[in-house]
Design a protein around this motif. Structure first.
Motif, PDB file in Angstrom:
ATOM      1  N   PRO A   1       0.807  -1.234   0.000  1.00 41.96           N
ATOM      2  CA  PRO A   1       0.000   0.000   0.000  1.00 41.96           C
ATOM      3  C   PRO A   1       0.831   1.270   0.000  1.00 41.96           C
ATOM      4  CG  PRO A   1      -0.049  -1.068   2.156  1.00 41.96           C
ATOM      5  CD  PRO A   1       0.604  -2.035   1.227  1.00 41.96           C
ATOM      6  N   ASP A   2       2.106   1.185   0.379  1.00 44.22           N
ATOM      7  CA  ASP A   2       2.947   2.376   0.502  1.00 44.22           C
ATOM      8  C   ASP A   2       3.994   2.483  -0.603  1.00 44.22           C
ATOM      9  OD1 ASP A   2       4.160   0.057   1.610  1.00 44.22           O
ATOM     10  OD2 ASP A   2       5.601   1.282   2.710  1.00 44.22           O
ATOM     11  N   GLY A   3       3.819   1.754  -1.691  1.00 38.03           N
ATOM     12  CA  GLY A   3       4.811   1.762  -2.752  1.00 38.03           C
ATOM     13  C   GLY A   3       4.961   3.136  -3.398  1.00 38.03           C
ATOM     14  N   ILE A   4       6.208   3.543  -3.633  1.00 40.49           N
ATOM     15  CA  ILE A   4       6.456   4.784  -4.367  1.00 40.49           C
ATOM     16  C   ILE A   4       7.534   4.555  -5.417  1.00 40.49           C
ATOM     17  CG2 ILE A   4       5.736   6.451  -2.606  1.00 40.49           C
ATOM     18  CD1 ILE A   4       8.653   6.809  -1.846  1.00 40.49           C
ATOM     19  N   CYS A   5       7.355   5.219  -6.551  1.00 38.12           N
ATOM     20  CA  CYS A   5       8.381   5.334  -7.574  1.00 38.12           C
ATOM     21  C   CYS A   5       8.865   6.778  -7.581  1.00 38.12           C
ATOM     22  CB  CYS A   5       7.825   4.974  -8.952  1.00 38.12           C
ATOM     23  SG  CYS A   5       7.258   3.270  -9.118  1.00 38.12           S
ATOM     24  N   LEU A   6      10.061   6.988  -8.096  1.00 37.70           N
ATOM     25  CA  LEU A   6      10.603   8.334  -8.264  1.00 37.70           C
ATOM     26  C   LEU A   6      10.808   8.577  -9.747  1.00 37.70           C
ATOM     27  CD1 LEU A   6      13.211   8.554  -5.344  1.00 37.70           C
ATOM     28  CD2 LEU A   6      10.812   9.296  -5.364  1.00 37.70           C
ATOM     29  N   TRP A   7      10.340   9.729 -10.220  1.00 33.81           N
ATOM     30  CA  TRP A   7      10.291  10.034 -11.655  1.00 33.81           C
ATOM     31  C   TRP A   7      11.034  11.338 -11.928  1.00 33.81           C
ATOM     32  CZ3 TRP A   7       9.821   8.945 -16.491  1.00 33.81           C
ATOM     33  CH2 TRP A   7       9.318   9.865 -17.418  1.00 33.81           C
ATOM     34  N   GLU A   8      12.021  11.253 -12.821  1.00 34.73           N
ATOM     35  CA  GLU A   8      12.755  12.433 -13.250  1.00 34.73           C
ATOM     36  C   GLU A   8      12.264  12.811 -14.649  1.00 34.73           C
ATOM     37  OE1 GLU A   8      17.234  14.032 -12.672  1.00 34.73           O
ATOM     38  OE2 GLU A   8      17.075  12.150 -13.818  1.00 34.73           O
ATOM     39  N   ALA A   9      11.364  13.782 -14.697  1.00 33.98           N
ATOM     40  CA  ALA A   9      10.703  14.119 -15.953  1.00 33.98           C
ATOM     41  C   ALA A   9      11.681  14.626 -17.002  1.00 33.98           C
ATOM     42  CB  ALA A   9       9.614  15.166 -15.697  1.00 33.98           C
ATOM     43  N   GLU A  10      12.710  15.321 -16.562  1.00 35.49           N
ATOM     44  CA  GLU A  10      13.657  15.922 -17.508  1.00 35.49           C
ATOM     45  C   GLU A  10      14.438  14.876 -18.301  1.00 35.49           C
ATOM     46  OE1 GLU A  10      12.443  18.726 -14.487  1.00 35.49           O
ATOM     47  OE2 GLU A  10      13.351  16.716 -14.340  1.00 35.49           O
ATOM     48  N   THR A  11      14.687  13.711 -17.715  1.00 38.06           N
ATOM     49  CA  THR A  11      15.489  12.682 -18.382  1.00 38.06           C
ATOM     50  C   THR A  11      14.692  11.432 -18.746  1.00 38.06           C
ATOM     51  OG1 THR A  11      16.140  11.644 -16.290  1.00 38.06           O
ATOM     52  CG2 THR A  11      17.526  13.454 -17.114  1.00 38.06           C
ATOM     53  N   GLY A  12      13.477  11.295 -18.216  1.00 38.44           N
ATOM     54  CA  GLY A  12      12.704  10.077 -18.443  1.00 38.44           C
ATOM     55  C   GLY A  12      13.155   8.915 -17.586  1.00 38.44           C
ATOM     56  N   LEU A  13      13.873   9.204 -16.491  1.00 42.61           N
ATOM     57  CA  LEU A  13      14.349   8.163 -15.588  1.00 42.61           C
ATOM     58  C   LEU A  13      13.267   7.812 -14.576  1.00 42.61           C
ATOM     59  CD1 LEU A  13      16.711   6.441 -14.362  1.00 42.61           C
ATOM     60  CD2 LEU A  13      17.190   8.438 -12.914  1.00 42.61           C
ATOM     61  N   LEU A  14      13.013   6.515 -14.421  1.00 45.21           N
ATOM     62  CA  LEU A  14      12.031   6.019 -13.460  1.00 45.21           C
ATOM     63  C   LEU A  14      12.699   5.036 -12.518  1.00 45.21           C
ATOM     64  CD1 LEU A  14       8.989   5.815 -12.595  1.00 45.21           C
ATOM     65  CD2 LEU A  14       8.865   3.825 -14.124  1.00 45.21           C
ATOM     66  N   LEU A  15      12.686   5.355 -11.219  1.00 48.90           N
ATOM     67  CA  LEU A  15      13.118   4.426 -10.174  1.00 48.90           C
ATOM     68  C   LEU A  15      11.876   3.692  -9.701  1.00 48.90           C
ATOM     69  CD1 LEU A  15      15.450   6.930  -8.312  1.00 48.90           C
ATOM     70  CD2 LEU A  15      16.209   4.981  -9.661  1.00 48.90           C
ATOM     71  N   ALA A  16      11.820   2.382  -9.943  1.00 52.32           N
ATOM     72  CA  ALA A  16      10.539   1.688  -9.889  1.00 52.32           C
ATOM     73  C   ALA A  16      10.322   0.805  -8.677  1.00 52.32           C
ATOM     74  CB  ALA A  16      10.358   0.853 -11.156  1.00 52.32           C
ATOM     75  N   GLY A  17      11.369   0.501  -7.883  1.00 51.21           N
ATOM     76  CA  GLY A  17      11.149  -0.388  -6.750  1.00 51.21           C
ATOM     77  C   GLY A  17      10.542  -1.703  -7.192  1.00 51.21           C
ATOM     78  N   ASP A  18       9.608  -2.231  -6.416  1.00 49.62           N
ATOM     79  CA  ASP A  18       8.954  -3.493  -6.764  1.00 49.62           C
ATOM     80  C   ASP A  18       7.705  -3.304  -7.604  1.00 49.62           C
ATOM     81  OD1 ASP A  18      10.920  -4.824  -5.453  1.00 49.62           O
ATOM     82  OD2 ASP A  18       9.645  -5.722  -3.908  1.00 49.62           O
ATOM     83  N   THR A  19       7.421  -2.082  -8.017  1.00 49.45           N
ATOM     84  CA  THR A  19       6.307  -1.874  -8.943  1.00 49.45           C
ATOM     85  C   THR A  19       6.657  -2.410 -10.316  1.00 49.45           C
ATOM     86  OG1 THR A  19       5.691   0.105  -7.688  1.00 49.45           O
ATOM     87  CG2 THR A  19       4.687  -0.157  -9.849  1.00 49.45           C
ATOM     88  N   LEU A  20       7.954  -2.465 -10.630  1.00 52.15           N
ATOM     89  CA  LEU A  20       8.430  -3.080 -11.876  1.00 52.15           C
ATOM     90  C   LEU A  20       9.642  -3.948 -11.545  1.00 52.15           C
ATOM     91  CD1 LEU A  20       8.410  -0.012 -14.308  1.00 52.15           C
ATOM     92  CD2 LEU A  20       6.750  -1.883 -14.277  1.00 52.15           C
ATOM     93  N   ILE A  21       9.586  -5.220 -11.905  1.00 48.32           N
ATOM     94  CA  ILE A  21      10.737  -6.100 -11.740  1.00 48.32           C
ATOM     95  C   ILE A  21      10.796  -7.054 -12.930  1.00 48.32           C
ATOM     96  CG2 ILE A  21      10.806  -6.004  -9.220  1.00 48.32           C
ATOM     97  CD1 ILE A  21       9.392  -8.672  -9.137  1.00 48.32           C
TER      98      ILE A  21
END
Length: 297
Positions: free
Chosen positions: A181-201
């Motif tokens: 329930p507390d999952g977060i991703c971090l998104w860098e819009a300027e570069t298109g970089l996505l830190l996805a954690g366990d939302t994407l594996i």
């Protein structure tokens, strides 16, 4: 005694380093002009702080992608160094307990089995394909009798839409429930970089564990597929880096699972829990094994 080289550390993008525990968890260090951000702290088996210090002397912010033990295992070892420990507000109370001994013992058994399976795979690989090298070697498991994952109180609560400014680069907080329930991703819009954690594996998605929510998982992955992703950095497995095409395929897969448009097989997760396994190209989705899911003809 933990041998040197438990982590596989390398630059995986401009100002972004992978700190992998190969076969286990991938953590990422993002360098700004004023701050460094460590996204997840791994298993706590070895000192991730030592790896961070070798890469940067910038003030450090720790962000946990979610509360599961394997993503906050190194928090305690950084408690004297990190400026902040940030988590999503929905997970604040979930960080309040240490990993129970039975979980640690179970995972230690799994880790040793993973190494044994890797040795068989590597031996076959060395005769033909040469896919493996030291960067992705599943490490031998050290003595884990004294392994602990302690609880560390968060010092900052994050919410959807918050921006973390590292100086010269800005990471946007995306609340992506589904795996937890507390999952977060971090998104860098300027570069298109996505830190996805366990939302994407690039392996088996755990959509069956306590706190998981299959419709939310489908919604979160579809949301990520709508972003102009250039690079997605994943939370587990040896294939740590993917493209927008992968994100889109994961979103399509979760919608099919949600809509009972698959033909799952009976299986078990790595802890031995019975699950339904829905296989796709390069990954699988595990769902709760209760009643047989409805299958479209």
């Amino acid at each position: 005694m933990i041998r040197p080289g438990w982590f596989s550390v390398r630059e995986t993008g401009p100002g972004v380093h992978l700190l992998a525990e190969p076969g286990h968890v991938n953590s990422y260090l993002v360098l700004g002009d004023s701050f460094a951000l460590l996204y997840d702290t791994g298993m706590g088996i070895a000192d991730i702080g030592r790896e961070v210090r070798a890469l940067t002397g910038l003030p450090l912010l720790v962000v946990n992608s979610h509360h599961h033990y394997d993503h906050r295992g190194g928090n305690a070892s950084l408690s004297g160094e990190a400026e902040e420990f940030a988590v999503h507000a929905a997970g604040a109370e979930l960080h309040g307990s240490p990993a129970p001994r039975e979980w640690l013992e179970s995972y230690a058994h799994i880790a040793r089995g993973l190494r044994e399976r890797y040795e068989v795979f590597h031996a076959a690989d060395s005769d033909a394909f040469f896919l493996t090298d030291s960067r992705i070697e599943v490490r031998p498991v050290p003595e884990l009798e004294h392994w602990r994952i302690e609880a560390v109180r968060p010092t900052r609560l994050l919410h959807e839409g918050d921006v973390i400014d590292l100086g010269g680069r800005r990471l946007h907080v995306l609340h992506t429930p589904g795996h937890s329930p507390d999952g977060i991703c971090l998104w860098e819009a300027e570069t298109g970089l996505l830190l996805a954690g366990d939302t994407l594996i690039s392996g088996t998605f755990f959509a069956h564990v306590p706190g998981a929510d299959l419709p939310a998982f489908a919604g979160s992955t579809r949301r990520l597929a709508g972003l102009p992703v250039t690079t997605a950095l994943l939370g587990h497995n040896l294939r740590h880096r993917e493209t927008a095409d992968f994100v889109s395929r994961v979103a399509d897969a979760f919608e099919r699972v949600r809509d009972n448009d698959t033909r799952p097989s009976r299986s078990a997760d790595m802890f031995g829990t019975a699950v339904w396994r829905h296989d796709f190209d390069g990954f699988a989705v595990l769902t709760a094994f209760d009643e047989p899911p409805a299958v479209r003809p």
